[in-house]
Design a protein around this motif. Sequence first.
Motif, PDB file in Angstrom:
ATOM      1  N   VAL A  46       0.857  -1.190   0.000  1.00 39.99           N
ATOM      2  CA  VAL A  46       0.000   0.000   0.000  1.00 39.99           C
ATOM      3  C   VAL A  46       0.891   1.237   0.000  1.00 39.99           C
ATOM      4  O   VAL A  46       1.855   1.315   0.766  1.00 39.99           O
ATOM      5  N   ARG A  47       0.570   2.182  -0.858  1.00 44.42           N
ATOM      6  CA  ARG A  47       1.344   3.429  -0.952  1.00 44.42           C
ATOM      7  C   ARG A  47       0.633   4.567  -0.227  1.00 44.42           C
ATOM      8  O   ARG A  47      -0.592   4.688  -0.305  1.00 44.42           O
ATOM      9  N   GLN A  48       1.418   5.379   0.448  1.00 42.35           N
ATOM     10  CA  GLN A  48       0.898   6.606   1.049  1.00 42.35           C
ATOM     11  C   GLN A  48       1.825   7.745   0.661  1.00 42.35           C
ATOM     12  O   GLN A  48       2.912   7.910   1.234  1.00 42.35           O
ATOM     13  N   SER A  66      -3.893   9.962   1.078  1.00 40.67           N
ATOM     14  CA  SER A  66      -4.535   8.750   1.576  1.00 40.67           C
ATOM     15  C   SER A  66      -3.749   7.509   1.152  1.00 40.67           C
ATOM     16  O   SER A  66      -2.621   7.601   0.669  1.00 40.67           O
ATOM     17  N   LEU A  67      -4.360   6.368   1.352  1.00 45.09           N
ATOM     18  CA  LEU A  67      -3.748   5.083   1.083  1.00 45.09           C
ATOM     19  C   LEU A  67      -4.183   4.583  -0.287  1.00 45.09           C
ATOM     20  O   LEU A  67      -5.330   4.785  -0.706  1.00 45.09           O
ATOM     21  N   GLU A  68      -3.275   3.890  -0.977  1.00 44.76           N
ATOM     22  CA  GLU A  68      -3.581   3.319  -2.290  1.00 44.76           C
ATOM     23  C   GLU A  68      -3.062   1.893  -2.338  1.00 44.76           C
ATOM     24  O   GLU A  68      -1.877   1.653  -2.095  1.00 44.76           O
ATOM     25  N   SER A  87       7.926  11.134  -8.398  1.00 46.44           N
ATOM     26  CA  SER A  87       6.558  10.894  -7.936  1.00 46.44           C
ATOM     27  C   SER A  87       6.402   9.571  -7.177  1.00 46.44           C
ATOM     28  O   SER A  87       5.329   9.284  -6.645  1.00 46.44           O
ATOM     29  N   ASP A  88       7.462   8.776  -7.126  1.00 45.01           N
ATOM     30  CA  ASP A  88       7.432   7.550  -6.315  1.00 45.01           C
ATOM     31  C   ASP A  88       7.747   7.831  -4.848  1.00 45.01           C
ATOM     32  O   ASP A  88       7.695   6.924  -4.014  1.00 45.01           O
ATOM     33  N   THR A  89       8.076   9.064  -4.534  1.00 38.06           N
ATOM     34  CA  THR A  89       8.339   9.445  -3.146  1.00 38.06           C
ATOM     35  C   THR A  89       7.090   9.210  -2.306  1.00 38.06           C
ATOM     36  O   THR A  89       6.028   9.778  -2.572  1.00 38.06           O
ATOM     37  N   ALA A  90       7.213   8.360  -1.301  1.00 44.26           N
ATOM     38  CA  ALA A  90       6.052   7.961  -0.499  1.00 44.26           C
ATOM     39  C   ALA A  90       6.513   7.029   0.613  1.00 44.26           C
ATOM     40  O   ALA A  90       7.666   6.605   0.647  1.00 44.26           O
ATOM     41  N   LEU A 147       9.952   4.521   4.104  1.00 38.85           N
ATOM     42  CA  LEU A 147       9.950   5.811   3.422  1.00 38.85           C
ATOM     43  C   LEU A 147      10.925   5.755   2.261  1.00 38.85           C
ATOM     44  O   LEU A 147      12.107   5.471   2.453  1.00 38.85           O
ATOM     45  N   VAL A 148      10.409   6.016   1.075  1.00 38.88           N
ATOM     46  CA  VAL A 148      11.243   6.090  -0.123  1.00 38.88           C
ATOM     47  C   VAL A 148      11.224   7.525  -0.617  1.00 38.88           C
ATOM     48  O   VAL A 148      10.156   8.083  -0.887  1.00 38.88           O
ATOM     49  N   THR A 149      12.401   8.115  -0.690  1.00 38.08           N
ATOM     50  CA  THR A 149      12.543   9.490  -1.175  1.00 38.08           C
ATOM     51  C   THR A 149      13.340   9.455  -2.467  1.00 38.08           C
ATOM     52  O   THR A 149      14.442   8.913  -2.513  1.00 38.08           O
TER      53      THR A 149
END
Lengths: 124, 111
Positions: free
Chosen positions: A37-39, A44-46, A89-92, A119-121
Amino acid sequence: EVQLVQSGAEVKKPGESLKISCEGVGYNFTKFWIGWVRQMPGKSLEWMGIIYPGDSDTRYSPSFEGQVTISADKSISTTYLQWSSLKASDTAIYYCARLPSAAYNPYIYPFDYWGQGTLVTVSA
Amino acid sequence: QSALTQPASVSGSPGQSITISCTGTSSDVGGFGHVSWYQQHPAKAPKLLIYDVTTRPSGVSDRFSGSKSDNTASLTISGLQAEDEALYYCSSYSSDGAPWVFGTGTTVTVL
């Protein structure tokens, strides 16, 4: 006690590859689906996708199909989420979460246990 | 497929009851009995509070309760406590697109 233990925070540049992990502890890892799940920041959550570690059956959300790869190594009770070419845009924060089911179609179940998040930045 | 709609914020005083709504469509909330609610404290992972509209997992306080009417599900927190300050998300099975759809999230503030 059921736990999902995720790998640590990552800082990457656009275009780089990345693989993050999630280890299942305290239960039979091969018998339950695991989802990712990505935030995104402040969002919100995806749901991204799920994998059944017993046979590596993998299903992706249409929004993430082709963008990421989900895999599992049942010998070490670990599932992975990977990118071949990261974008800003993958930062999440990415969470793994367990479904309390081994059903072929587990979609009616909630996510009952969650990892602590990774956390991926992605920044130049 | 759109996210389920929740109010951005809800507040209440200690001891009061508050209700958070979660509005979807007949393809998700209204069509199935598989609505879940999650609580997320700052910098923490989500925690499952309610599933299948009304069922609490073992260990979740009975101050949390769920219901549903037509396309709207609701989470009620009774006897509001300071520790209830958090973000709350609903989620539903959906027959349209991705099978899990989440809500926009609601911040609960205890005054």
